[in-house]
Design an enzyme around this catalytic site. Structure first.
Site, short mmCIF file in Angstrom:
data_model
loop_
_atom_site.label_atom_id
_atom_site.label_comp_id
_atom_site.label_asym_id
_atom_site.label_seq_id
_atom_site.Cartn_x
_atom_site.Cartn_y
_atom_site.Cartn_z
N SER A 90 -1.59 -5.05 9.40
CA SER A 90 -1.75 -3.59 9.40
C SER A 90 -3.12 -3.21 9.93
O SER A 90 -3.68 -2.18 9.56
CB SER A 90 -1.57 -3.05 7.98
OG SER A 90 -0.25 -3.29 7.52
N LYS B 15 1.40 -10.12 7.50
CA LYS B 15 1.70 -8.72 7.79
C LYS B 15 0.43 -8.10 8.31
O LYS B 15 -0.57 -8.02 7.59
CB LYS B 15 2.16 -7.98 6.53
CG LYS B 15 2.51 -6.54 6.85
CD LYS B 15 2.44 -5.58 5.68
CE LYS B 15 2.51 -4.16 6.25
NZ LYS B 15 2.31 -3.13 5.24
N SER C 53 0.84 -1.21 0.00
CA SER C 53 0.00 0.00 0.00
C SER C 53 0.86 1.24 0.00
O SER C 53 0.57 2.22 -0.70
CB SER C 53 -0.92 -0.01 1.22
OG SER C 53 -1.67 -1.20 1.24
N THR C 54 1.94 1.24 0.78
CA THR C 54 2.84 2.39 0.84
C THR C 54 3.51 2.62 -0.51
O THR C 54 3.92 3.73 -0.83
CB THR C 54 3.92 2.13 1.91
OG1 THR C 54 3.27 1.94 3.16
CG2 THR C 54 4.90 3.28 2.02
N GLY D 80 2.59 -4.25 10.78
CA GLY D 80 2.67 -3.18 9.79
C GLY D 80 2.62 -1.81 10.43
O GLY D 80 2.57 -0.81 9.74
N VAL E 106 7.10 -4.05 9.37
CA VAL E 106 7.02 -3.60 7.98
C VAL E 106 6.48 -2.16 7.99
O VAL E 106 5.38 -1.90 7.54
CB VAL E 106 6.08 -4.54 7.18
CG1 VAL E 106 6.19 -4.24 5.68
CG2 VAL E 106 6.43 -6.01 7.43
#
Lengths: 308, 308, 308, 308
Positions: free
Chosen positions: B168, B166, B49-50, B193, B210
């Site tokens: 988030s 991960k 996403s980043t 995340g 992450v």
């Protein structure tokens, strides 16, 4: 053909028949097109939510548009969804579907990313600037988790960015605001995506309807549209009541086993198979198929509606 | 290289630098890779996403993976996101990113379509069955509007379908359930995340982090990770406090003008430019760019954190 | 009087006029009652959301019911909301409002606590078992964060637990399901809470409407109701259009300064003051009052609708 | 006694034992108080969500506060929830609970009505202005559907409006922002409402914990608190792990039959009965009671945690 301004009438969002191996079943797809055209629908919308566009690969999407556009050859307008997360990805789809023959593109708000209304506006402006065909907004909050505000849509209509809106929000009050506001923009089409309140939407001035259930019973929706246009509200209500009862088939799948998409799209395809239109009722992965018992339920709904 | 089991350490989700024309800026991207590797990070995650994966075309996605995998050449693990709506589309991305050199794929729950937990399970099973590399689940409810239940993830870990997760979601209680449950699956990686509670996640047993902010300050997160591994909780808390203050830069964009994605990703890129790592801070469309004044705010956060 | 079965017609949810010290302003309240009764409404609903029931103390609630029930003395039905979180607290309100003269109680789903549909059913059964007057379900998801499923409501209608439902969900498709299902339960009233699609709701068979805007323009809604009953759909649509335009006044308050409740209820009260019905436009705390400029906007909406 | 500034330690939100007729069972309630005080807790919080405050009538609420405040007689602080929708109703509760002996009041954001942050601020200011005892904010988005922004809470802390915050949001990143910001306000208490990450919250600087599970195992939470204060993070993690496992009892109720409140609160009460603290495990209506089999599950969790 010139794309109608505004687009009017019944424009079914076509199911995408698949083979048992989950490839696009083109012969079944073309039989579905003939089934719809023969019933008198006014346009065809491929690659919408009902079409499992979210599940189709880019190659499959292209195949669908080529097959349908090639088959109907300008007889009636073919719209294609370009469902993806953001502007650059949507623009890739616009290029692909228009190359394959789509005469208008149907575009949702961005999703996955967290957007601001100003970014939604920019998304539509940018898409329209680069699209060779008219752009229709697709308001489907259940999928993209954003409701398009009526004033945003009407602003883009006024600027000539949008040629119409397909409203699948279920919010008839906001829909009315669209209809009322659209009187100032004569070529702009306000279409309802609802199967269940199409009569109400048409009564308050909608230009047309895009009901997934029209795959199963196109004659019913064409009849309903004509009744509404003729001001036969009693007849329209009775027809709508029949279609609402039929819509119960979308609940055939057990909610303890599958999501709403598996159940509704599985039921549409089961019904099309039972009616002899398509060969195989399979839906794309990871959707869960209907069981034999659940398919039996679909058959009962068809029978009750006089369709078997 | 063999993909580590479990994956541990700091694995930044790389920003994707763009040129002013919004093409992938490969030289800037490789400088970013060097900046991270030089700081001692333990892996690289592209197309998350980043990374604006939701905004990148398929061609751009491929270019990113090729460039990064080609550049680091097996020095440290390269993971790639395959962010898309459903199984068939995700599988297309799996083919593309592994051909381009990705050593693991990171897969969200389906989105856009309404799914059932059983369908999420099927999605991961099917993806893993056809993926030539390990599959890591990506739990990001803010984007996909579904939270992966810990028991679902742990079940798939137990079956060898998933190599890690991960998280988030921001839900540390559920994260703890993952950590506790994962003790039974020694090769399975539980990664946070979060930028803001990485110390807490590591304290309760996470394998790694992450954090998007590690683009801007990789040394900080590597230091934090080492402090946690050494049991220096006081030091870790102080470092985390500094990083939390720095994270304030993600709010530089005016919420009346732009969404959270524009502000946070725009600020990461502005910071990378101010630090001399990348050439151009532009983000993909339809995101709104930061103004000069907003970029000034980012600079102040960098200065306060000792990074300018 | 015997409570009508089914309840029909226009049943406004009364605003609760307050003094500048935020006590119930009984003379203004009775003038409001006369204003509504004089316009030909068919019932009065006190202590609903529009009445600021959520903001009134128990003593104030009692005063409102006593004043209104005492004043109209059996001329037309008086319904009272008993808005509270759970069964035991709702039952305390049932006792209070029926002692004060209410002829029916209006009951939402439980809120604050996380409930299951079976608990909602039990809530209604238990309330009805102990209520000396008919119970009407109040479906208002925007406030209680639960939508009453149509089949749940219809099941309770069939068992004689509920005498009707006021639907403020905005979901016309679900409303239609209620109307259709209620044909099997002749005494059961299906009422819309919408100001904006009352014509559509009545067209598809609703028994009546409970529009907050009827405080401001009761003649308009009575006219609309009569047109619908007479089958004058053209006239009804024109009247509804006028009322939709008038409803714009609910947006007079600046959303950067206040919530939707402050704006809408503040605007209703400002309009009632401008029309000379009540003395003071103040709303209960913590709501934000409209500014002079915002009140000017309300006046313009009244003028455009021919009400000043 | 003077109310501590800041409040620290373990402050259980007391269950409210009921008789089979669903009246407050005062002898059981006092045994529960003794059970908690004997374990070394640092304060008592009555009429919170765990106390079924949303289900208790005003008379029952008063009885609870009188009984508990009368019994502990200034030995340790007694906080009372004043859970209701808006300012005027909350103020009525403030008057009642302080008259009954409460030494602080715990106040949620408004609910049912749609509020703006400025209205939340006004709600707290107004409540604090009229409360004779300190006001503690209660952040519980799962119930009120609003998250209190950390900067809003800290602003009110800085102005002396709030004496503390109980955070039941589950968002540890926002909690950290509270802890960090509260360093500027030495008398302000930052308390976690989490059962599952109390160790993490204390590690990053929380003043105390308000865990519902402390009804069942107060010794465990007191031990955990002391370990954290002593910097014994290994010991704390082990204790927290044990308590996390025990928390599994809140899932004893079948989600196909009941909501989360019935299951969790029913399980707490079943556990208290099994441990011999209270006489009857019944919960208030419309909650669904646990079955015998479900109660067996609770017993197994107790046995595994060494509590039977």
């Amino acid at each position: 053909m010139t794309f109608p301004a505004p687009l009017t009438g019944v424009v079914p969002p076509l199911c995408t028949p698949l083979t048992p191996e989950r490839e696009v079943d083109v012969p079944s797809l073309l039989r579905l097109v003939d089934h719809l055209v023969g019933a008198g629908v006014h346009g065809l919308f491929v690659l919408g939510s009902t079409s499992e566009a979210a599940f189709l690969t880019d190659a499959q999407r292209r195949r669908v548009v080529e097959a349908v556009a090639g088959h109907v050859g300008g007889q009636l307008p073919v719209l294609a969804g370009v469902i993806d997360m953001t502007t650059p990805r949507v623009l890739d789809h616009v290029r692909a579907v228009t190359a394959a023959g789509a005469e208008a593109v149907v575009v949702t708000a961005p999703f996955y990313a967290r957007t601001h209304p100003s970014e939604i506006v920019h998304h539509y402006r940018r898409t329209a600037a680069l699209s060779p065909v008219p752009v229709i907004a697709y308001d489907i909050p259940v999928a993209v988790h954003t409701k398009l505000p009526p004033e945003l849509v009407l602003g883009l209509a006024g600027d000539g960015v949008l040629a119409g809106v397909k409203d699948s929000s279920g919010d008839l009050a906001a829909f009315r605001e669209l209809v009322t506001g659209a009187r100032a923009h004569p070529g702009f089409a306000v279409l309802t995506g609802s199967e269940l309140i199409a009569d109400a939407a048409l009564a308050l001035g909608a230009d047309g309807a895009v009901p997934g259930l029209a795959n199963v019973d196109p004659h019913g929706y064409v009849r309903l549209y004509r009744q509404c246009r003729a001001g036969d509200w009693e007849g329209a209500r009775a027809e709508q009541d029949r279609l609402c009862a039929l819509f119960g088939l979308t609940g055939a799948g057990d909610p303890a086993r599958m999501g709403g998409s598996s159940s509704a799209l599985g039921a549409f395809k089961a019904a099309l198979r039972l009616r002899g239109v398509i060969d195989c009722p399979v839906t794309a992965e990871p959707q869960v198929p209907l069981s034999g018992e659940e398919t039996e339920k679909v058959a009962k709904f068809l029978a009750s509606a006089g369709l078997l």
